[in-house]
Scaffold this motif. Structure first.
Motif, mmCIF file in Angstrom:
data_model
loop_
_atom_site.group_PDB
_atom_site.id
_atom_site.type_symbol
_atom_site.label_atom_id
_atom_site.label_comp_id
_atom_site.label_asym_id
_atom_site.label_seq_id
_atom_site.Cartn_x
_atom_site.Cartn_y
_atom_site.Cartn_z
ATOM 1 N N UNK A 180 41.627 30.146 38.454
ATOM 2 C CA UNK A 180 40.997 31.137 36.646
ATOM 3 C C UNK A 180 39.727 31.375 37.103
ATOM 4 N N UNK A 181 39.025 30.475 37.675
ATOM 5 C CA UNK A 181 37.600 30.841 38.161
ATOM 6 C C UNK A 181 37.660 32.146 39.108
ATOM 7 N N UNK A 182 37.685 31.555 40.109
ATOM 8 C CA UNK A 182 38.639 33.315 41.207
ATOM 9 C C UNK A 182 38.505 34.186 40.216
ATOM 10 N N UNK A 183 39.651 34.361 39.762
ATOM 11 C CA UNK A 183 39.966 35.451 39.129
ATOM 12 C C UNK A 183 39.324 35.510 38.093
ATOM 13 N N UNK A 184 38.178 35.584 37.345
ATOM 14 C CA UNK A 184 37.561 35.153 36.565
ATOM 15 C C UNK A 184 36.566 36.185 37.097
ATOM 16 N N UNK A 185 36.168 36.193 38.303
ATOM 17 C CA UNK A 185 34.762 36.644 38.928
ATOM 18 C C UNK A 185 35.701 37.917 39.435
ATOM 19 N N UNK A 186 36.751 38.012 40.250
ATOM 20 C CA UNK A 186 37.255 38.713 40.176
ATOM 21 C C UNK A 186 37.017 40.092 39.493
ATOM 22 N N UNK A 187 37.410 39.729 38.161
ATOM 23 C CA UNK A 187 37.856 40.669 36.900
ATOM 24 C C UNK A 187 36.460 40.848 36.978
ATOM 25 N N UNK A 188 35.168 40.047 36.825
ATOM 26 C CA UNK A 188 33.790 40.837 36.685
ATOM 27 C C UNK A 188 33.649 41.426 38.035
ATOM 28 N N UNK A 189 33.843 41.659 38.763
ATOM 29 C CA UNK A 189 33.448 42.754 39.946
ATOM 30 C C UNK A 189 34.549 43.727 39.652
ATOM 31 N N UNK A 190 35.578 43.729 38.932
ATOM 32 C CA UNK A 190 36.070 44.936 38.866
ATOM 33 C C UNK A 190 35.736 45.395 37.861
ATOM 34 N N UNK A 191 35.455 44.948 36.812
ATOM 35 C CA UNK A 191 35.078 45.588 35.488
ATOM 36 C C UNK A 191 33.601 46.522 36.227
ATOM 37 N N UNK A 192 32.721 46.309 37.418
ATOM 38 C CA UNK A 192 32.003 46.620 37.517
ATOM 39 C C UNK A 192 31.863 47.801 38.128
#
Length: 185
Positions: free
Chosen positions: A65-77
């Motif tokens: 889940x933390x890995x997914x959240x960090x990837x999601x934040x990178x994708x938003x950027x």
């Protein structure tokens, strides 16, 4: 002959054991049975193992889940082409013709009789250098507008009366209040 050999060996062993000078025999120990455990102890052990397994599953899920959240934040950027295309579609008419994505800038859908077709093409922006940091204003879309539509244009609308209307005879102050003085500025 083999029976005689076995009897001689047995006689020698018994004589050594009887004299107890060279060898002593201990009683044969049987495998000790595990002490009978309490059913509560067994339940406690099984619960402990179950909780450990559940904890491992939760930890793995939390890591994912933390890995997914960090990837999601990178994708938003990093805005991608498809999400930007979807955002552009919310404001403009787009259609796919062959391998091109074309948009319509004309107001024909609103009843305009302006003869220009006003199509623009949406292409993927490939100007990004992967070695450098992505700038804040980077957009993965690039829009190619026809040269005759580039630049700025404006429309000026003015309404002029040719003859005064019957109802336009002037204004009458019904209440005899003094008009407030206008503030300078």
């Amino acid at each position: 002959r083999s029976a005689l050999t076995e009897m001689c060996v047995l006689y020698d062993v018994l004589s050594i054991v009887r004299d107890k000078k060279f060898m002593t025999l201990d009683p044969v120990s049987q495998d000790a049975l595990p002490p009978k455990q309490n059913p509560q102890t067994l339940q406690l052990i099984s619960k402990k193992k179950s909780l450990a397994g559940a904890a491992q599953i939760l930890l793995k899920g939390a890591e994912r889940l933390t890995k997914s959240v960090t990837e999601n934040q990178e994708n938003k950027l990093q805005r991608d082409f498809n999400s930007e295309l979807l955002r552009l579609r919310q404001h403009w008419k787009l259609r796919k013709v062959g391998d091109k994505i074309l948009g319509d800038l004309s107001y024909r859908s609103a009843g305009s009789l302006f003869p220009h077709h006003g199509t623009f093409e949406v292409i993927k922006n490939t100007d990004l250098d992967l070695d450098k940091k992505i700038p804040e204003d980077y957009c993965p879309l690039d829009v190619q507008i026809p040269s005759d539509l580039e630049g700025s244009a404006y429309i000026k609308v003015s309404i002029q009366k040719q003859a005064p209307d019957i109802g336009d005879l002037g204004t009458v102050n019904l209440f005899k209040r003094p008009l407030p003085k206008s503030k300078p500025g």
